[in-house]
Design a protein around this motif. Structure first.
Motif, PDB file in Angstrom:
ATOM      1  N   ILE A   1       6.392  -6.196 -16.625  1.00 48.61           N
ATOM      2  CA  ILE A   1       5.212  -6.244 -15.766  1.00 48.61           C
ATOM      3  C   ILE A   1       5.234  -6.157 -14.454  1.00 48.61           C
ATOM      4  CG2 ILE A   1       3.249  -7.843 -15.142  1.00 48.61           C
ATOM      5  CD1 ILE A   1       3.331  -8.634 -18.167  1.00 48.61           C
ATOM      6  N   ALA A   2       6.280  -7.041 -13.647  1.00 48.65           N
ATOM      7  CA  ALA A   2       6.464  -7.165 -12.346  1.00 48.65           C
ATOM      8  C   ALA A   2       6.984  -5.451 -11.772  1.00 48.65           C
ATOM      9  CB  ALA A   2       7.962  -7.918 -12.076  1.00 48.65           C
ATOM     10  N   CYS A   3       8.013  -4.986 -12.865  1.00 48.16           N
ATOM     11  CA  CYS A   3       8.396  -3.728 -12.330  1.00 48.16           C
ATOM     12  C   CYS A   3       7.112  -2.691 -12.159  1.00 48.16           C
ATOM     13  CB  CYS A   3       9.470  -2.825 -13.249  1.00 48.16           C
ATOM     14  SG  CYS A   3      10.947  -3.756 -13.284  1.00 48.16           S
ATOM     15  N   GLY A   4       6.297  -2.567 -13.067  1.00 51.80           N
ATOM     16  CA  GLY A   4       4.982  -1.819 -13.400  1.00 51.80           C
ATOM     17  C   GLY A   4       4.093  -2.312 -11.965  1.00 51.80           C
ATOM     18  N   VAL A   5       3.835  -3.351 -11.710  1.00 50.10           N
ATOM     19  CA  VAL A   5       2.976  -3.838 -10.624  1.00 50.10           C
ATOM     20  C   VAL A   5       3.774  -3.218  -9.154  1.00 50.10           C
ATOM     21  CG1 VAL A   5       2.111  -5.583  -9.317  1.00 50.10           C
ATOM     22  CG2 VAL A   5       1.832  -5.513 -11.635  1.00 50.10           C
ATOM     23  N   GLY A   6       5.059  -3.482  -9.239  1.00 52.52           N
ATOM     24  CA  GLY A   6       5.683  -3.125  -8.113  1.00 52.52           C
ATOM     25  C   GLY A   6       5.867  -1.415  -7.996  1.00 52.52           C
ATOM     26  N   ALA A   7       5.721  -0.650  -9.230  1.00 51.42           N
ATOM     27  CA  ALA A   7       5.509   0.748  -9.001  1.00 51.42           C
ATOM     28  C   ALA A   7       4.063   1.208  -8.682  1.00 51.42           C
ATOM     29  CB  ALA A   7       5.954   1.411 -10.104  1.00 51.42           C
ATOM     30  N   ILE A   8       2.969   0.667  -9.266  1.00 50.88           N
ATOM     31  CA  ILE A   8       1.895   1.060  -8.805  1.00 50.88           C
ATOM     32  C   ILE A   8       1.817   0.624  -6.996  1.00 50.88           C
ATOM     33  CG2 ILE A   8      -0.737   0.052  -8.842  1.00 50.88           C
ATOM     34  CD1 ILE A   8      -0.086  -0.626 -11.827  1.00 50.88           C
ATOM     35  N   LEU A   9       2.076  -0.647  -6.610  1.00 52.49           N
ATOM     36  CA  LEU A   9       2.098  -0.790  -5.217  1.00 52.49           C
ATOM     37  C   LEU A   9       2.593  -0.057  -4.511  1.00 52.49           C
ATOM     38  CD1 LEU A   9       2.114  -4.716  -5.237  1.00 52.49           C
ATOM     39  CD2 LEU A   9       0.184  -3.316  -5.127  1.00 52.49           C
ATOM     40  N   THR A  10       3.916   0.605  -4.950  1.00 53.10           N
ATOM     41  CA  THR A  10       4.952   1.629  -3.991  1.00 53.10           C
ATOM     42  C   THR A  10       3.931   2.916  -4.083  1.00 53.10           C
ATOM     43  OG1 THR A  10       6.859   0.420  -4.708  1.00 53.10           O
ATOM     44  CG2 THR A  10       6.830   2.706  -4.133  1.00 53.10           C
ATOM     45  N   GLY A  11       3.483   3.080  -5.203  1.00 53.75           N
ATOM     46  CA  GLY A  11       2.562   4.477  -5.351  1.00 53.75           C
ATOM     47  C   GLY A  11       1.361   4.352  -4.238  1.00 53.75           C
ATOM     48  N   VAL A  12       0.836   3.479  -4.177  1.00 54.72           N
ATOM     49  CA  VAL A  12      -0.544   3.061  -3.432  1.00 54.72           C
ATOM     50  C   VAL A  12      -0.102   3.167  -1.836  1.00 54.72           C
ATOM     51  CG1 VAL A  12      -2.030   1.499  -2.501  1.00 54.72           C
ATOM     52  CG2 VAL A  12      -1.965   1.880  -4.882  1.00 54.72           C
ATOM     53  N   ALA A  13       1.172   2.517  -1.597  1.00 53.31           N
ATOM     54  CA  ALA A  13       1.592   2.674  -0.233  1.00 53.31           C
ATOM     55  C   ALA A  13       2.246   3.997   0.075  1.00 53.31           C
ATOM     56  CB  ALA A  13       3.042   1.658  -0.161  1.00 53.31           C
TER      57      ALA A  13
ATOM     58  N   VAL B   1      -0.994   6.097   0.861  1.00 56.72           N
ATOM     59  CA  VAL B   1      -1.606   5.611   2.292  1.00 56.72           C
ATOM     60  C   VAL B   1      -0.917   6.334   3.297  1.00 56.72           C
ATOM     61  CG1 VAL B   1      -2.001   3.616   3.763  1.00 56.72           C
ATOM     62  CG2 VAL B   1      -2.533   3.491   1.210  1.00 56.72           C
ATOM     63  N   GLU B   2       0.491   6.288   3.085  1.00 58.11           N
ATOM     64  CA  GLU B   2       1.424   6.670   4.083  1.00 58.11           C
ATOM     65  C   GLU B   2       1.127   8.399   4.326  1.00 58.11           C
ATOM     66  OE1 GLU B   2       4.062   7.161   7.257  1.00 58.11           O
ATOM     67  OE2 GLU B   2       3.228   5.161   6.353  1.00 58.11           O
ATOM     68  N   ALA B   3       0.894   9.218   3.100  1.00 59.40           N
ATOM     69  CA  ALA B   3       0.611  10.452   3.111  1.00 59.40           C
ATOM     70  C   ALA B   3      -0.590  10.798   3.792  1.00 59.40           C
ATOM     71  CB  ALA B   3       0.706  10.953   1.794  1.00 59.40           C
ATOM     72  N   VAL B   4      -1.757   9.989   3.451  1.00 60.65           N
ATOM     73  CA  VAL B   4      -3.006   9.967   4.335  1.00 60.65           C
ATOM     74  C   VAL B   4      -2.892   9.840   5.850  1.00 60.65           C
ATOM     75  CG1 VAL B   4      -5.465   9.337   4.468  1.00 60.65           C
ATOM     76  CG2 VAL B   4      -4.254   9.644   1.970  1.00 60.65           C
ATOM     77  N   ARG B   5      -2.010   8.981   6.109  1.00 58.62           N
ATOM     78  CA  ARG B   5      -1.977   8.488   7.637  1.00 58.62           C
ATOM     79  C   ARG B   5      -1.256   9.961   8.295  1.00 58.62           C
ATOM     80  NH1 ARG B   5       1.827   7.263  10.984  1.00 58.62           N
ATOM     81  NH2 ARG B   5       3.387   6.784   9.271  1.00 58.62           N
ATOM     82  N   GLU B   6      -0.375  10.487   7.716  1.00 60.90           N
ATOM     83  CA  GLU B   6       0.465  11.383   8.083  1.00 60.90           C
ATOM     84  C   GLU B   6      -0.365  12.747   8.317  1.00 60.90           C
ATOM     85  OE1 GLU B   6       4.080  12.136   5.974  1.00 60.90           O
ATOM     86  OE2 GLU B   6       4.959  10.243   6.532  1.00 60.90           O
ATOM     87  N   LYS B   7      -1.248  12.926   7.606  1.00 61.58           N
ATOM     88  CA  LYS B   7      -2.143  13.999   7.279  1.00 61.58           C
ATOM     89  C   LYS B   7      -3.085  13.793   8.409  1.00 61.58           C
ATOM     90  CE  LYS B   7      -4.899  16.763   4.252  1.00 61.58           C
ATOM     91  NZ  LYS B   7      -5.324  16.659   2.759  1.00 61.58           N
ATOM     92  N   VAL B   8      -3.821  12.497   8.640  1.00 63.33           N
ATOM     93  CA  VAL B   8      -4.815  12.213   9.666  1.00 63.33           C
ATOM     94  C   VAL B   8      -4.002  12.548  10.993  1.00 63.33           C
ATOM     95  CG1 VAL B   8      -6.079  10.458  10.464  1.00 63.33           C
ATOM     96  CG2 VAL B   8      -6.373  10.820   8.282  1.00 63.33           C
ATOM     97  N   GLU B   9      -2.865  12.108  11.149  1.00 59.10           N
ATOM     98  CA  GLU B   9      -2.002  12.351  12.486  1.00 59.10           C
ATOM     99  C   GLU B   9      -1.852  13.825  12.757  1.00 59.10           C
ATOM    100  OE1 GLU B   9       1.574  10.053  12.594  1.00 59.10           O
ATOM    101  OE2 GLU B   9       0.624   8.085  12.769  1.00 59.10           O
ATOM    102  N   LYS B  10      -1.389  14.605  11.895  1.00 57.77           N
ATOM    103  CA  LYS B  10      -1.375  16.025  11.857  1.00 57.77           C
ATOM    104  C   LYS B  10      -2.536  16.776  12.303  1.00 57.77           C
ATOM    105  CE  LYS B  10       2.857  16.672   9.129  1.00 57.77           C
ATOM    106  NZ  LYS B  10       3.465  17.310   8.058  1.00 57.77           N
ATOM    107  N   ALA B  11      -3.580  16.344  11.726  1.00 53.42           N
ATOM    108  CA  ALA B  11      -5.010  16.746  11.852  1.00 53.42           C
ATOM    109  C   ALA B  11      -5.660  16.577  13.172  1.00 53.42           C
ATOM    110  CB  ALA B  11      -5.989  16.650  10.740  1.00 53.42           C
ATOM    111  N   GLY B  12      -5.008  15.408  13.653  1.00 51.30           N
ATOM    112  CA  GLY B  12      -5.682  14.881  15.184  1.00 51.30           C
ATOM    113  C   GLY B  12      -4.907  15.507  16.004  1.00 51.30           C
ATOM    114  N   ASN B  13      -3.313  16.126  16.012  1.00 52.02           N
ATOM    115  CA  ASN B  13      -3.088  16.647  16.951  1.00 52.02           C
ATOM    116  C   ASN B  13      -3.294  18.130  17.174  1.00 52.02           C
ATOM    117  OD1 ASN B  13      -1.383  14.539  17.501  1.00 52.02           O
ATOM    118  ND2 ASN B  13       0.152  14.891  16.240  1.00 52.02           N
TER     119      ASN B  13
END
Length: 172
Positions: A145-157, A160-172
């Motif tokens: 369960i801990a590994c599963g929750v960790g994987a989900i949180l890693t996927g969400v992170a 979020v990081e991919a969206v942030r990078e996309k927003v930064e590239k679009a803004g430049n």
């Protein structure tokens, strides 16, 4: 007086045990006896060589009175250990490879058992081994369960990081 003293010694060591293993032997020479006793001591098991008549009198009216029929010929009784499985395992391992030993039976949890049952008991895991198995069985689902929750949180992170990078590239 000597037989009375020997009976008291048997009653004090064997007669108060909760479980025991009865072993018959052809010859228990000094070297064999020493190596066997040293092996058994590692598991807090004591080996007592019995004289038939003395043992029969000493075990009368004790919890181990039921083993009296097993005491015939040259006999030794092993007592002690953490639990009956540890006792059986220590004795079976101790006589392995040594000739002339016969498992006649024993006394485990208030009942007389056969030599075959002693071998079966020796094959079981000891109490600490069972506790370790239970602990690992209980902790395995929680770890998954801990590994599963960790994987989900890693996927969400990562998302979020991919969206942030996309927003930064679009803004430049």
């Amino acid at each position: 007086k000597l037989k009375k003293w020997m009976a008291e010694e048997v009653r004090a060591s064997v007669g108060v045990a909760e479980s025991c293993v009865v072993v018959g032997y052809e010859s228990l020479g000094g070297e064999t006896s020493s190596s066997l006793r040293a092996h058994l001591r590692k598991s807090q098991v004591e080996l007592t060589v019995l004289r038939n008549r003395v043992a029969a009198n000493a075990l009368a009216d004790s919890a181990l009175e039921e083993i009296r029929p097993l005491i015939k010929g040259q006999t030794a009784v092993a007592t002690g250990g953490e639990d009956p499985a540890a006792l059986a395992k220590a004795v079976v391992d101790g006589v392995k490879g040594k000739k002339g030993f016969e498992f006649r039976g024993g006394f485990v949890e208030g009942r007389l058992v056969s030599g075959e049952e002693i071998h079966a008991l020796a094959a079981l895991p000891t109490r600490p081994e069972l506790l370790a198995l239970i602990a690992s069985a209980v902790s395995a689902p929680m770890t998954n369960i801990a590994c599963g929750v960790g994987a989900i949180l890693t996927g969400v992170a990562r998302a979020v990081e991919a969206v942030r990078e996309k927003v930064e590239k679009a803004g430049n």
